[in-house]
Motif scaffolding. Structure first.
Motif, PDB file in Angstrom:
ATOM      1  N   LEU A   1      -4.865   9.492  -3.177  1.00 42.17           N
ATOM      2  CA  LEU A   1      -5.153   8.226  -2.503  1.00 42.17           C
ATOM      3  C   LEU A   1      -3.887   7.380  -2.380  1.00 42.17           C
ATOM      4  O   LEU A   1      -3.145   7.230  -3.348  1.00 42.17           O
ATOM      5  CB  LEU A   1      -6.206   7.438  -3.274  1.00 42.17           C
ATOM      6  CG  LEU A   1      -7.636   7.942  -3.176  1.00 42.17           C
ATOM      7  CD1 LEU A   1      -8.521   7.228  -4.183  1.00 42.17           C
ATOM      8  CD2 LEU A   1      -8.168   7.762  -1.778  1.00 42.17           C
TER       9      LEU A   1
ATOM     10  N   GLU B   1      -6.892  -2.085  -3.715  1.00 39.89           N
ATOM     11  CA  GLU B   1      -6.946  -0.764  -3.093  1.00 39.89           C
ATOM     12  C   GLU B   1      -8.350  -0.473  -2.568  1.00 39.89           C
ATOM     13  O   GLU B   1      -8.512   0.022  -1.462  1.00 39.89           O
ATOM     14  CB  GLU B   1      -6.514   0.331  -4.082  1.00 39.89           C
ATOM     15  CG  GLU B   1      -5.073   0.747  -3.972  1.00 39.89           C
ATOM     16  CD  GLU B   1      -4.122  -0.144  -4.741  1.00 39.89           C
ATOM     17  OE1 GLU B   1      -4.574  -0.838  -5.676  1.00 39.89           O
ATOM     18  OE2 GLU B   1      -2.931  -0.141  -4.412  1.00 39.89           O
ATOM     19  N   GLN B   2      -9.382  -0.799  -3.372  1.00 36.85           N
ATOM     20  CA  GLN B   2     -10.747  -0.513  -2.926  1.00 36.85           C
ATOM     21  C   GLN B   2     -11.091  -1.286  -1.656  1.00 36.85           C
ATOM     22  O   GLN B   2     -11.758  -0.757  -0.777  1.00 36.85           O
ATOM     23  CB  GLN B   2     -11.776  -0.795  -4.022  1.00 36.85           C
ATOM     24  CG  GLN B   2     -13.194  -0.386  -3.642  1.00 36.85           C
ATOM     25  CD  GLN B   2     -13.307   1.082  -3.225  1.00 36.85           C
ATOM     26  OE1 GLN B   2     -12.900   1.971  -3.958  1.00 36.85           O
ATOM     27  NE2 GLN B   2     -13.866   1.346  -2.042  1.00 36.85           N
TER      28      GLN B   2
ATOM     29  N   TYR C   1      -9.524   0.734   1.100  1.00 37.07           N
ATOM     30  CA  TYR C   1     -10.270   1.961   1.361  1.00 37.07           C
ATOM     31  C   TYR C   1     -11.546   1.668   2.147  1.00 37.07           C
ATOM     32  O   TYR C   1     -11.905   2.395   3.069  1.00 37.07           O
ATOM     33  CB  TYR C   1     -10.627   2.687   0.061  1.00 37.07           C
ATOM     34  CG  TYR C   1      -9.449   3.010  -0.825  1.00 37.07           C
ATOM     35  CD1 TYR C   1      -8.167   3.192  -0.314  1.00 37.07           C
ATOM     36  CD2 TYR C   1      -9.609   3.134  -2.197  1.00 37.07           C
ATOM     37  CE1 TYR C   1      -7.086   3.486  -1.133  1.00 37.07           C
ATOM     38  CE2 TYR C   1      -8.536   3.437  -3.027  1.00 37.07           C
ATOM     39  CZ  TYR C   1      -7.277   3.603  -2.491  1.00 37.07           C
ATOM     40  OH  TYR C   1      -6.213   3.893  -3.307  1.00 37.07           O
TER      41      TYR C   1
ATOM     42  N   CYS D   1      -1.536   4.301   8.437  1.00 36.79           N
ATOM     43  CA  CYS D   1      -2.271   5.104   7.460  1.00 36.79           C
ATOM     44  C   CYS D   1      -2.428   6.458   8.150  1.00 36.79           C
ATOM     45  O   CYS D   1      -3.183   6.587   9.120  1.00 36.79           O
ATOM     46  CB  CYS D   1      -3.620   4.462   7.139  1.00 36.79           C
ATOM     47  SG  CYS D   1      -4.525   5.297   5.838  1.00 36.79           S
TER      48      CYS D   1
ATOM     49  N   THR E   1      -5.829   8.936   5.506  1.00 35.13           N
ATOM     50  CA  THR E   1      -7.168   8.542   5.933  1.00 35.13           C
ATOM     51  C   THR E   1      -8.199   9.522   5.397  1.00 35.13           C
ATOM     52  O   THR E   1      -9.247   9.122   4.882  1.00 35.13           O
ATOM     53  CB  THR E   1      -7.251   8.459   7.472  1.00 35.13           C
ATOM     54  OG1 THR E   1      -6.291   7.507   7.934  1.00 35.13           O
ATOM     55  CG2 THR E   1      -8.626   8.042   7.936  1.00 35.13           C
TER      56      THR E   1
ATOM     57  N   ILE F   1      -8.858   8.960   1.749  1.00 37.87           N
ATOM     58  CA  ILE F   1      -9.641   7.731   1.571  1.00 37.87           C
ATOM     59  C   ILE F   1     -11.105   7.989   1.912  1.00 37.87           C
ATOM     60  O   ILE F   1     -12.015   7.578   1.173  1.00 37.87           O
ATOM     61  CB  ILE F   1      -9.072   6.590   2.441  1.00 37.87           C
ATOM     62  CG1 ILE F   1      -7.724   6.126   1.879  1.00 37.87           C
ATOM     63  CG2 ILE F   1     -10.056   5.422   2.532  1.00 37.87           C
ATOM     64  CD1 ILE F   1      -6.952   5.190   2.788  1.00 37.87           C
TER      65      ILE F   1
ATOM     66  N   HIS G   1     -12.840   9.902  -0.777  1.00 37.10           N
ATOM     67  CA  HIS G   1     -13.136   8.965  -1.880  1.00 37.10           C
ATOM     68  C   HIS G   1     -14.367   8.120  -1.552  1.00 37.10           C
ATOM     69  O   HIS G   1     -15.269   7.971  -2.386  1.00 37.10           O
ATOM     70  CB  HIS G   1     -11.917   8.062  -2.122  1.00 37.10           C
ATOM     71  CG  HIS G   1     -12.196   6.861  -2.952  1.00 37.10           C
ATOM     72  ND1 HIS G   1     -12.345   6.924  -4.317  1.00 37.10           N
ATOM     73  CD2 HIS G   1     -12.391   5.551  -2.610  1.00 37.10           C
ATOM     74  CE1 HIS G   1     -12.601   5.702  -4.786  1.00 37.10           C
ATOM     75  NE2 HIS G   1     -12.639   4.866  -3.768  1.00 37.10           N
ATOM     76  N   GLN G   2     -14.416   7.592  -0.335  1.00 32.36           N
ATOM     77  CA  GLN G   2     -15.535   6.743   0.067  1.00 32.36           C
ATOM     78  C   GLN G   2     -16.852   7.533   0.129  1.00 32.36           C
ATOM     79  O   GLN G   2     -17.902   7.014  -0.243  1.00 32.36           O
ATOM     80  CB  GLN G   2     -15.248   6.079   1.414  1.00 32.36           C
ATOM     81  CG  GLN G   2     -14.163   5.017   1.375  1.00 32.36           C
ATOM     82  CD  GLN G   2     -14.512   3.842   0.491  1.00 32.36           C
ATOM     83  OE1 GLN G   2     -13.944   3.679  -0.595  1.00 32.36           O
ATOM     84  NE2 GLN G   2     -15.449   3.028   0.930  1.00 32.36           N
TER      85      GLN G   2
END
Length: 173
Positions: A2, A58-59, A62, A138, A143, A146, A149-150
């Motif tokens: 990330l 960061e969150q 994201y 980005c 991307t 991210i 992660h999402q």
């Protein structure tokens, strides 16, 4: 892996403004008049009503990337943007209006509309250029990481299942 805000040279809090391409942020070398160059940059970067996203962590970043990617045919694309501060917006008289927008439930509360007249957009671009503000990207690979992660936290921007996302479970929204 990330990306971090530090990877982009960003120290929060900032607002992210998605732009169509990094090249639109660069002055056109064929235009010799500095004012005309700024007009072209401002026109390419801002609409009369423009969306910006508050990023404190960061969150937040994201979640914004997930919201910006949600309706794209290919979600794993480069996302070009510039960043702005409250002080920069205030210095040219631009007011923010918080408007819930985006498919990511967490990012909805980070979204603002700004009403920006042509002259204010030119002044803002001039200020940002004086501060040596560069457009950022980005990259697809970033991307993608991210969005993975999402997806793991059940982000509603990326899947429409009926289960609660982590943001809802932890009371962020």
């Amino acid at each position: 892996m990330l990306p971090t805000l530090e990877d982009f040279g960003i120290s929060p809090p900032v607002y992210i403004r998605k732009i169509n391409s990094r090249s639109s942020w660069k002055p056109d070398p064929e235009i010799s008049d500095p004012r005309k160059r700024l007009e072209k940059i401002a026109e390419a970067s801002f609409d009369e009503t423009s969306s910006i996203w508050l990023v404190n962590s960061e969150q937040d970043f994201y979640s914004v990337i997930a919201s910006l990617s949600a309706n794209r045919t290919s979600r794993h694309q480069d996302i070009d943007f510039i960043w702005l501060t409250d002080q920069e917006l205030d210095s040219v008289g631009i007011q923010k209006n918080q408007v819930m927008e985006g498919r990511c439930l967490f990012a909805q509360k980070l979204h603002y509309d700004i009403e920006i007249k042509k002259e204010s957009a030119i002044q803002l671009c001039d200020l940002l250029k004086q501060n040596n503000r560069q457009s950022l990207r980005c990259k697809k690979k970033q991307t993608k990481s991210i969005l993975i992660h999402q997806e793991k936290i059940g982000c509603k921007a990326l899947n429409d299942n009926q289960e609660l996302c982590q943001c809802q479970l932890e009371g962020f929204v």
